[in-house]
Design an enzyme around this catalytic site. Structure first.
Site, mmCIF file in Angstrom:
data_model
loop_
_atom_site.group_PDB
_atom_site.id
_atom_site.type_symbol
_atom_site.label_atom_id
_atom_site.label_comp_id
_atom_site.label_asym_id
_atom_site.label_seq_id
_atom_site.Cartn_x
_atom_site.Cartn_y
_atom_site.Cartn_z
ATOM 1 N N ARG A 114 29.421 -8.672 7.925
ATOM 2 C CA ARG A 114 29.016 -9.766 7.020
ATOM 3 C C ARG A 114 29.864 -10.829 7.483
ATOM 4 O O ARG A 114 30.891 -11.015 8.032
ATOM 5 C CB ARG A 114 29.803 -9.024 5.849
ATOM 6 N N ASP A 123 38.222 -8.838 5.677
ATOM 7 C CA ASP A 123 38.203 -8.139 6.918
ATOM 8 C C ASP A 123 39.661 -7.376 7.298
ATOM 9 O O ASP A 123 39.845 -6.352 7.439
ATOM 10 C CB ASP A 123 38.096 -8.988 8.123
ATOM 11 N N ASP A 151 36.071 -9.025 12.886
ATOM 12 C CA ASP A 151 35.126 -8.768 11.974
ATOM 13 C C ASP A 151 35.058 -7.112 11.696
ATOM 14 O O ASP A 151 35.001 -6.618 12.730
ATOM 15 C CB ASP A 151 33.751 -9.133 12.285
#
Length: 165
Positions: A114, A123, A151
């Protein structure tokens, strides 16, 4: 235009009728995965709104900013205030650390990654969480982007037409 702004623009371009139909479809796909304590967000800036459909049916926890880099999840039953970035947050008395599922807002997505708003709150939270991590997005938000080392991949991303795992 940068990719983040383009994804937000695409998401915002949906009519109210289109958005409602797509959100219902996304919610129907999400329902079988919901169990136990569920982390969820209250949508802002035309994010997919699953909360409106399930708010009275599950044990929900919503994020609150604890400082400039950290979020925690607190009971949806607590009193809420407007937080930083125009988010709706619980006042937050007891933080819940044992979530079973977390529904994550998405600006854009690529594979099972995402793109958020760029501050990294989710995150940092997700990297240590054993919860099932589900991103919810509209198909129009799909866009290739560079995945950074920080990420965190999601277990799945659910759109109105598919489930990416």
């Amino acid at each position: 235009m940068d990719k983040r702004k383009l994804c937000i623009q695409r998401r915002s371009s949906l009519s109210k009728t289109e958005r409602l139909l797509k959100e219902k479809a996304i919610t129907n796909c999400v329902l079988p995965f919901l169990k136990g304590k569920i982390g969820i967000y209250i949508s802002i800036r035309n994010e997919v709104d699953v909360y409106a459909f399930i708010k009275d049916q599950f044990d929900l926890y919503i994020p609150k900013m604890l400082d400039d880099v950290t979020i925690g999840f607190y009971s949806d039953h607590e009193e809420k205030i407007q937080g930083k970035f125009s988010t709706i947050e619980p006042i937050g008395i007891h933080e819940e650390k044992d979530l079973d599922v977390i529904l994550v807002p998405v600006v854009g997505f690529f594979k099972n990654y995402r793109m958020g708003y760029g501050k990294g709150y989710y995150d940092r939270y997700l990297k240590d969480s054993p919860a099932l991590k589900i991103g919810v997005a509209f198909d129009v938000q799909e866009m290739e982007f560079e995945v950074k080392a920080t990420d965190v991949p999601l277990d799945m991303i659910i759109t109105e037409t598919r489930i990416l795992r």
